[in-house]
Design a protein around this motif. Structure first.
Motif, PDB file in Angstrom:
ATOM      1  N   UNK A 290      33.271 -10.511  22.350  1.00 15.49           N
ATOM      2  CA  UNK A 290      32.739  -9.160  22.163  1.00 15.49           C
ATOM      3  C   UNK A 290      31.886  -8.831  23.383  1.00 15.49           C
ATOM      4  N   UNK A 291      32.269  -7.796  24.111  1.00 13.02           N
ATOM      5  CA  UNK A 291      31.520  -7.387  25.301  1.00 13.02           C
ATOM      6  C   UNK A 291      30.912  -6.014  25.030  1.00 13.02           C
ATOM      7  N   UNK A 292      29.585  -5.942  25.051  1.00  6.27           N
ATOM      8  CA  UNK A 292      28.877  -4.683  24.821  1.00  6.27           C
ATOM      9  C   UNK A 292      28.203  -4.271  26.131  1.00  6.27           C
ATOM     10  N   UNK A 293      28.672  -3.168  26.694  1.00  3.99           N
ATOM     11  CA  UNK A 293      28.210  -2.774  28.031  1.00  3.99           C
ATOM     12  C   UNK A 293      27.224  -1.611  27.972  1.00  3.99           C
ATOM     13  N   UNK A 294      26.115  -1.761  28.698  1.00  9.89           N
ATOM     14  CA  UNK A 294      25.041  -0.761  28.724  1.00  9.89           C
ATOM     15  C   UNK A 294      25.211   0.225  29.880  1.00  9.89           C
ATOM     16  N   UNK A 295      26.391   0.879  29.963  1.00 10.79           N
ATOM     17  CA  UNK A 295      26.652   1.915  30.977  1.00 10.79           C
ATOM     18  C   UNK A 295      26.536   1.364  32.401  1.00 10.79           C
ATOM     19  N   UNK A 296      27.241   0.280  32.678  1.00 11.58           N
ATOM     20  CA  UNK A 296      27.239  -0.314  34.026  1.00 11.58           C
ATOM     21  C   UNK A 296      27.771   0.673  35.051  1.00 11.58           C
ATOM     22  N   UNK A 297      27.208   0.635  36.253  1.00 10.97           N
ATOM     23  CA  UNK A 297      27.666   1.509  37.337  1.00 10.97           C
ATOM     24  C   UNK A 297      28.367   0.728  38.445  1.00 10.97           C
ATOM     25  N   UNK A 298      28.406  -0.618  38.326  1.00  8.54           N
ATOM     26  CA  UNK A 298      29.169  -1.414  39.297  1.00  8.54           C
ATOM     27  C   UNK A 298      30.557  -1.660  38.694  1.00  8.54           C
ATOM     28  N   UNK A 299      31.261  -2.691  39.114  1.00  8.49           N
ATOM     29  CA  UNK A 299      32.624  -2.905  38.602  1.00  8.49           C
ATOM     30  C   UNK A 299      32.676  -3.889  37.433  1.00  8.49           C
ATOM     31  N   UNK A 300      31.587  -3.945  36.659  1.00  2.66           N
ATOM     32  CA  UNK A 300      31.555  -4.798  35.472  1.00  2.66           C
ATOM     33  C   UNK A 300      32.721  -4.500  34.535  1.00  2.66           C
ATOM     34  N   UNK A 301      32.947  -3.220  34.231  1.00  2.68           N
ATOM     35  CA  UNK A 301      33.999  -2.860  33.274  1.00  2.68           C
ATOM     36  C   UNK A 301      35.391  -3.201  33.798  1.00  2.68           C
ATOM     37  N   UNK A 302      35.603  -3.054  35.101  1.00  2.00           N
ATOM     38  CA  UNK A 302      36.904  -3.435  35.663  1.00  2.00           C
ATOM     39  C   UNK A 302      37.149  -4.926  35.473  1.00  2.00           C
ATOM     40  N   UNK A 303      36.096  -5.719  35.649  1.00  2.00           N
ATOM     41  CA  UNK A 303      36.230  -7.172  35.501  1.00  2.00           C
ATOM     42  C   UNK A 303      36.567  -7.528  34.057  1.00  2.00           C
ATOM     43  N   UNK A 304      35.860  -6.918  33.100  1.00  2.41           N
ATOM     44  CA  UNK A 304      36.102  -7.293  31.702  1.00  2.41           C
ATOM     45  C   UNK A 304      37.445  -6.772  31.201  1.00  2.41           C
ATOM     46  N   UNK A 305      37.880  -5.618  31.709  1.00  2.40           N
ATOM     47  CA  UNK A 305      39.201  -5.104  31.299  1.00  2.40           C
ATOM     48  C   UNK A 305      40.322  -6.002  31.824  1.00  2.40           C
ATOM     49  N   UNK A 306      40.166  -6.463  33.064  1.00  6.99           N
ATOM     50  CA  UNK A 306      41.162  -7.379  33.605  1.00  6.99           C
ATOM     51  C   UNK A 306      41.172  -8.688  32.816  1.00  6.99           C
ATOM     52  N   UNK A 307      39.975  -9.174  32.474  1.00  5.74           N
ATOM     53  CA  UNK A 307      39.864 -10.383  31.655  1.00  5.74           C
ATOM     54  C   UNK A 307      40.604 -10.193  30.336  1.00  5.74           C
ATOM     55  N   UNK A 308      40.407  -9.048  29.705  1.00  7.04           N
ATOM     56  CA  UNK A 308      41.059  -8.760  28.423  1.00  7.04           C
ATOM     57  C   UNK A 308      42.577  -8.795  28.560  1.00  7.04           C
ATOM     58  N   UNK A 309      43.078  -8.253  29.655  1.00  4.80           N
ATOM     59  CA  UNK A 309      44.531  -8.231  29.867  1.00  4.80           C
ATOM     60  C   UNK A 309      45.102  -9.604  30.201  1.00  4.80           C
ATOM     61  N   UNK A 310      44.266 -10.462  30.783  1.00  2.00           N
ATOM     62  CA  UNK A 310      44.765 -11.746  31.294  1.00  2.00           C
ATOM     63  C   UNK A 310      44.720 -12.880  30.273  1.00  2.00           C
TER      64      UNK A 310
END
Length: 544
Positions: A290-310
């Motif tokens: 479970x990843x809960x993100x506090x409105x990151x402005x760097x590429x945190x979300x890109x990293x976790x989305x790729x992780x989810x797909x992989x």
């Protein structure tokens, strides 16, 4: 255009959409095509969503606002279908915008010339690195979806094949698109235009629909076998076979309780990948993330989305409106399905056997309220004298009472020790070093969101009042020390936590404390002591 036809109904599902709705409605106001009605289908928002919608009554001639309880985004969309008067329906996310001012005018011109039931184009999104995703056929739709923000539906479609299926929580639109494309009753047309800017952190883009993805290959083969190419048919059959194999493995491991690894994130790109990699190396195999993100402005979300797909793990990504670290921790737990909660922070690392060893201790001692462990340190950057001093003080949090055994058991007698209030105040560990049962929150509550720095051990001590705690006396976590971590950032800020902590001890723990400290707290916080101090001040004033 004096008389514009057809009427296009734009349906916008909302729930606490105050941060984005203004842009969505603004993009409709700017359209050159004006023969539209807008239906706001709100799910009882508690923020300023409805106020923002009301502000557009003078700007959009036909604006209708409905606010009532619903069962999610697709229920709201289905309600919009029922209420819409337009010949054509379009579903715009509350965080999406129409791409350009002439978007609807271009669609209206296609409607006027082509006898079709469904018109679709592209969307633009950073999630897809630009434009997504051209013309679709049945084979392409079997493995990827058309964004509903790209599609205009003739209202008769919903009479022919039905509305959105509510049993699919995040991919009911994909299911609906498959039924549309695989049906010979519905005529489709693709236009090579960008229809909308598609937000890359919407609900369906961030969440995996287990039920839909289980049935999708069967549905595609059943409805479209003669419309699919051989490569797609083989791929769908392989998906079914792989799913059955995974199900067999899960059944064999049914005695392994699900552990939810909760990762609260905020601008954590620097070390996040290493943290995520440590999850995939766990020897315990019944895990969700479970990843809960506090409105990151760097590429945190890109990293976790790729992780989810992989990865071959259930991964849920939720966006959280920043309201302090405690709120983000609680939000992660709220979305967890596991029997056990295991925190991992974005800059820390779990040892491969961490989860397995902690669950094993629980299986041997089911009465425990929490299991913790030691931690090693990862030193990042310059090791200053201040950092050396911190490590010397806090390397071993159980130094005051641990024994030379593999596990240290702690009970509520800890509170009565004279050194309970001596440093280190946290005698259990940081959140990545502990594991606890989710249902314990029903008894003790979640993390106190009013606290900034001591909320972890206040939570542990609430557990310790009624349940013993076990500490595994070896490091199963690597705790990273660097200048940007919350502990170091908070060290330089004025924080009232420690005064609040004394009041918490007085109100919640007083009977359990050592007599000497109990006396100090009574003198400081009891009503009698306060009255006595006020009386003393008054006498001094009179004397002067």
């Amino acid at each position: 255009m004096e008389s514009q036809s057809p009427l296009i109904s734009i349906i916008i599902p909302t729930f606490n959409s105050g941060e984005t709705l203004d842009l969505a409605l603004g993009s409709i106001c700017n359209q050159t095509f004006k023969n539209v009605e807008v239906l706001i289908m709100d799910g009882l928002s508690t923020d300023n969503t409805l106020k923002i919608a009301e502000n557009y009554r003078d700007k959009i001639a036909s604006l209708f606002i409905f606010s009532e309880k619903d069962f999610g985004i697709y229920d709201a969309m289905n309600k919009g279908i029922e209420k819409a008067k337009g010949d054509w329906l379009y579903f715009l996310g509350s965080d999406d915008t129409l791409y350009e001012n002439t978007t609807l005018e271009k669609i209206a011109s296609v409607i006027a010339l082509a006898e079709v039931d469904l018109i679709y184009g592209n969307v633009y999104s950073t999630r897809f690195n630009g434009i997504y995703d051209g013309e679709f056929n049945c084979s392409k739709l079997a493995s990827k979806n058309i964004c509903h923000q790209a599609i205009f539906f003739n209202k008769t479609i919903f009479k022919k094949i039905g509305k959105f299926n509510l049993k699919y929580k995040s991919h009911a639109d994909w299911d609906h698109n498959i039924r549309c494309f695989y049906s010979s009753k519905i005529k489709k047309k693709f236009i090579d235009n960008i229809v909308a800017n598609y937000a890359d952190d919407g609900f369906s883009s961030l969440n995996f629909d287990v039920i839909f993805n289980k049935i999708r290959p069967y549905k595609c083969l059943y409805l479209g076998y003669n419309k699919l190419n051989k490569k797609t048919i083989k791929k769908l059959i392989k998906e079914i076979f792989n799913y059955k194999n995974r199900t067999k493995k899960i059944n064999l491991k049914k005695n392994n309780k699900l552990v939810s690894i909760c990762i609260p994130t905020y601008n954590g790109a620097s070390f996040l990948q290493e943290a995520l990699n440590s999850v995939t190396k766990q020897t315990y195999n019944n895990i969700e993330v479970i990843i809960s993100d506090d409105a990151s402005t760097d590429n945190t979300l890109q990293i976790v989305k790729k992780f989810k797909n992989d990865v071959n793990l259930p991964v849920t990504i939720v966006s959280h409106k920043p309201n302090g670290i405690g709120a983000n921790w609680n939000n992660a737990i709220k979305h967890a399905n596991g029997k056990f909660i295991k925190f991992l922070f974005q800059d820390d690392v779990l040892m491969p056997t961490c989860v397995a060893e902690m669950v094993s201790v629980y299986s041997q001692h089911p009465h425990l309220g929490l299991v913790g462990c030691k931690r090693d340190f990862i030193m990042e950057g310059e090791i200053t004298e201040e950092i050396k001093d911190w490590i010397n003080k806090f390397k071993n949090l159980q130094v005051q009472f641990e024994k030379d055994e593999s596990i240290t058991f702690i009970d509520k007698t800890l509170f009565s020790r004279k050194d309970f209030m001596d440093s280190p105040m946290n005698k259990i560990g940081e959140p990545p070093t502990v594991l606890f049962k989710k249902d314990i929150l029903q008894k003790v509550g979640g993390f106190d969101e009013n606290l900034k720095q001591i909320l972890d051990y206040v939570f542990y001590y609430r557990i310790l009042k009624t349940h013993p705690i076990a500490i595994i006396n070896k490091p199963l976590v690597k705790f990273r020390i660097h200048k940007d971590q919350a502990t170091n950032v908070n060290r330089n800020k004025p924080i009232a936590d420690y005064e609040i902590y004394k009041k918490i001890l007085y109100k919640k723990f007083l009977p359990l404390l050592h007599p000497s400290y109990k006396k100090k707290l009574v003198l400081k916080f009891s009503t009698k002591a306060k009255v006595k101090r006020q009386l003393k001040r008054a006498i001094n004033i009179v004397r002067k």
